[in-house]
Design a protein around this motif. Sequence first.
Motif, mmCIF file in Angstrom:
data_model
loop_
_atom_site.group_PDB
_atom_site.id
_atom_site.type_symbol
_atom_site.label_atom_id
_atom_site.label_comp_id
_atom_site.label_asym_id
_atom_site.label_seq_id
_atom_site.Cartn_x
_atom_site.Cartn_y
_atom_site.Cartn_z
ATOM 1 N N ILE A 1 3.539 8.074 -11.073
ATOM 2 C CA ILE A 1 4.200 7.012 -11.824
ATOM 3 C C ILE A 1 3.623 5.663 -11.397
ATOM 4 N N SER A 2 3.958 4.647 -12.170
ATOM 5 C CA SER A 2 3.484 3.302 -11.833
ATOM 6 C C SER A 2 4.289 2.752 -10.661
ATOM 7 N N ILE B 1 9.472 1.323 -8.032
ATOM 8 C CA ILE B 1 10.422 0.327 -7.541
ATOM 9 C C ILE B 1 11.725 0.400 -8.338
ATOM 10 N N GLU B 2 11.608 0.544 -9.639
ATOM 11 C CA GLU B 2 12.796 0.651 -10.488
ATOM 12 C C GLU B 2 13.652 1.847 -10.063
ATOM 13 N N GLU B 3 13.018 2.981 -9.800
ATOM 14 C CA GLU B 3 13.756 4.174 -9.367
ATOM 15 C C GLU B 3 14.422 3.963 -8.007
ATOM 16 N N LEU B 4 13.739 3.267 -7.096
ATOM 17 C CA LEU B 4 14.332 2.990 -5.786
ATOM 18 C C LEU B 4 15.589 2.146 -5.927
ATOM 19 N N VAL B 5 15.542 1.129 -6.779
ATOM 20 C CA VAL B 5 16.699 0.261 -6.980
ATOM 21 C C VAL B 5 17.843 1.048 -7.620
ATOM 22 N N GLN B 6 17.524 1.871 -8.610
ATOM 23 C CA GLN B 6 18.560 2.682 -9.257
ATOM 24 C C GLN B 6 19.185 3.667 -8.268
ATOM 25 N N GLN B 7 18.366 4.255 -7.416
ATOM 26 C CA GLN B 7 18.877 5.175 -6.398
ATOM 27 C C GLN B 7 19.803 4.429 -5.443
ATOM 28 N N GLU C 1 0.835 -1.208 0.000
ATOM 29 C CA GLU C 1 0.000 0.000 0.000
ATOM 30 C C GLU C 1 0.871 1.260 0.000
ATOM 31 N N THR C 2 1.933 1.226 0.772
ATOM 32 C CA THR C 2 2.851 2.370 0.791
ATOM 33 C C THR C 2 3.456 2.592 -0.586
ATOM 34 N N ALA C 3 3.861 1.509 -1.244
ATOM 35 C CA ALA C 3 4.431 1.626 -2.591
ATOM 36 C C ALA C 3 3.409 2.216 -3.559
ATOM 37 N N ARG C 4 2.173 1.758 -3.465
ATOM 38 C CA ARG C 4 1.120 2.294 -4.335
ATOM 39 C C ARG C 4 0.904 3.789 -4.080
ATOM 40 N N GLU C 5 0.852 4.166 -2.812
ATOM 41 C CA GLU C 5 0.635 5.575 -2.462
ATOM 42 C C GLU C 5 1.779 6.457 -2.940
#
Length: 75
Positions: free
Chosen positions: A27-28, A33-39, A16-20
């Motif tokens: 963004i989707s 998630i992709e941006e978090l991993v890249q960061q 739910e946190t990820a969706r929010e």
Amino acid sequence: MAKTQLNVRVDEATAETARERASQRGISVNRYIEELVQQDEGENGRAFVQAAADFMRRYEQVFEEEFGGRSDGPR
């Protein structure tokens, strides 16, 4: 760049946190998630470079004493 599917399991609160957070950014969840991993990857790279620089500062004199007089490589 080619995309691949990655399935992960998280508890409902995390999902739910990820969706929010994704929604707040417009963004989707996939992109979020992709941006978090890249960061995270970037932070790891910066941490490595910082650790290497700290090591060289700490041991610069030792390297200078051991290798300082050589002219067989770049300085």
